[in-house]
Write a protein that holds these residues in place. Sequence first.
Motif, mmCIF file in Angstrom:
data_model
loop_
_atom_site.group_PDB
_atom_site.id
_atom_site.type_symbol
_atom_site.label_atom_id
_atom_site.label_comp_id
_atom_site.label_asym_id
_atom_site.label_seq_id
_atom_site.Cartn_x
_atom_site.Cartn_y
_atom_site.Cartn_z
ATOM 1 N N TYR A 45 0.812 -1.214 0.000
ATOM 2 C CA TYR A 45 0.000 0.000 0.000
ATOM 3 C C TYR A 45 0.845 1.264 0.000
ATOM 4 O O TYR A 45 0.335 2.357 0.219
ATOM 5 N N GLN A 46 2.148 1.100 -0.225
ATOM 6 C CA GLN A 46 3.074 2.231 -0.314
ATOM 7 C C GLN A 46 3.030 3.113 0.918
ATOM 8 O O GLN A 46 3.050 4.339 0.835
ATOM 9 N N GLY A 47 2.954 2.484 2.078
ATOM 10 C CA GLY A 47 3.075 3.228 3.321
ATOM 11 C C GLY A 47 4.534 3.416 3.680
ATOM 12 O O GLY A 47 5.411 2.704 3.169
ATOM 13 N N VAL A 48 4.812 4.376 4.561
ATOM 14 C CA VAL A 48 6.169 4.529 5.086
ATOM 15 C C VAL A 48 6.254 3.974 6.506
ATOM 16 O O VAL A 48 7.327 3.947 7.098
ATOM 17 N N GLY A 49 5.107 3.538 7.015
ATOM 18 C CA GLY A 49 5.071 2.924 8.341
ATOM 19 C C GLY A 49 3.765 2.178 8.508
ATOM 20 O O GLY A 49 2.780 2.467 7.817
ATOM 21 N N LEU A 50 3.771 1.195 9.393
ATOM 22 C CA LEU A 50 2.546 0.454 9.690
ATOM 23 C C LEU A 50 2.642 -0.050 11.127
ATOM 24 O O LEU A 50 3.650 -0.636 11.525
ATOM 25 N N ALA A 51 1.583 0.202 11.882
ATOM 26 C CA ALA A 51 1.521 -0.272 13.271
ATOM 27 C C ALA A 51 0.650 -1.508 13.337
ATOM 28 O O ALA A 51 -0.316 -1.652 12.560
ATOM 29 N N ALA A 52 0.971 -2.420 14.273
ATOM 30 C CA ALA A 52 0.236 -3.689 14.350
ATOM 31 C C ALA A 52 -1.258 -3.473 14.574
ATOM 32 O O ALA A 52 -2.079 -4.233 14.063
ATOM 33 N N VAL A 66 11.328 3.905 4.166
ATOM 34 C CA VAL A 66 11.125 4.857 3.071
ATOM 35 C C VAL A 66 12.104 4.467 1.975
ATOM 36 O O VAL A 66 13.312 4.495 2.167
ATOM 37 N N ALA A 67 11.573 4.055 0.832
ATOM 38 C CA ALA A 67 12.429 3.626 -0.282
ATOM 39 C C ALA A 67 11.805 4.115 -1.581
ATOM 40 O O ALA A 67 10.998 3.425 -2.180
ATOM 41 N N ASP A 68 12.142 5.325 -1.987
ATOM 42 C CA ASP A 68 11.655 5.863 -3.251
ATOM 43 C C ASP A 68 10.139 5.693 -3.354
ATOM 44 O O ASP A 68 9.615 5.094 -4.282
ATOM 45 N N LYS A 75 11.358 12.312 -0.171
ATOM 46 C CA LYS A 75 11.801 12.059 1.191
ATOM 47 C C LYS A 75 13.052 11.188 1.178
ATOM 48 O O LYS A 75 13.183 10.280 0.362
ATOM 49 N N ALA A 76 13.959 11.494 2.089
ATOM 50 C CA ALA A 76 15.209 10.728 2.163
ATOM 51 C C ALA A 76 14.897 9.273 2.498
ATOM 52 O O ALA A 76 14.014 8.997 3.296
ATOM 53 N N PRO A 77 15.623 8.332 1.886
ATOM 54 C CA PRO A 77 15.369 6.917 2.167
ATOM 55 C C PRO A 77 15.665 6.554 3.623
ATOM 56 O O PRO A 77 16.535 7.154 4.254
ATOM 57 N N LEU A 78 14.914 5.596 4.087
ATOM 58 C CA LEU A 78 15.054 5.128 5.471
ATOM 59 C C LEU A 78 15.033 3.612 5.404
ATOM 60 O O LEU A 78 14.090 3.044 4.854
ATOM 61 N N PRO A 79 16.078 2.946 5.897
ATOM 62 C CA PRO A 79 16.071 1.482 5.786
ATOM 63 C C PRO A 79 14.933 0.871 6.603
ATOM 64 O O PRO A 79 14.459 1.474 7.565
ATOM 65 N N LEU A 80 14.536 -0.317 6.184
ATOM 66 C CA LEU A 80 13.476 -1.032 6.908
ATOM 67 C C LEU A 80 13.858 -1.183 8.371
ATOM 68 O O LEU A 80 14.960 -1.616 8.700
ATOM 69 N N SER A 81 12.958 -0.799 9.261
ATOM 70 C CA SER A 81 13.205 -1.079 10.668
ATOM 71 C C SER A 81 11.931 -1.556 11.346
ATOM 72 O O SER A 81 10.817 -1.237 10.928
#
Length: 177
Positions: A45-52, A66-68, A75-81
């Motif tokens: 769904y092209q989210g930049v975050g998801l909460a349970a 955040v990946a393109d 927005k600057a890329p942010l590795p998966l965490s």
Amino acid sequence: MAILKVARLGNPVLRNPAREVSVERLAQPDFQRLIDDMVTTMREYQGVGLAAVQVHEPIQVAVLEVADNARYPGKAPLPLSVLVNPEIVPLGDETEEDWEGCLSIPEIRGRVPRYSSLRVTALDRHGNELDFVASGFHARVIQHEVDHLRGHVYLDRMPDLSTLTYLTELSRYWTDR
Ligand code: NI
């Protein structure tokens, strides 16, 4: 891996505080599968975050990346965490305002003030302790996800609801913002 159904605004699961996760629970295969499915769902769904809580699990887990992202260009890329039981403390009083959206509130954006800088403590998906400083958009995403785990959505943080806009109107009327 599965794409999970995302709860939308009005579903009570979004309004109840989530439970802490035990380290024993983290080690279980079904829990690790849930995290994998949350990542798959966020990307679908092209989210930049998801909460349970957004996938109907009232536990303190959030994923971010955040990946393109087409929904958040520039927005600057942010590795998966993966953040388990996250706690945040603002570093200073400085705030910044920016557009925010939410997969549980589709097609809408609003201007939300957030702390510019945070100290974040959490566990990763394997139970390792994390302790780091986040700033800017990274800090914004974390504040948004931690809010979900406390039963809040970004609308609760808007001092002025007059900036609420559908995406089509955002590109039409608000592009200079
Ligand atoms: Ni959200």
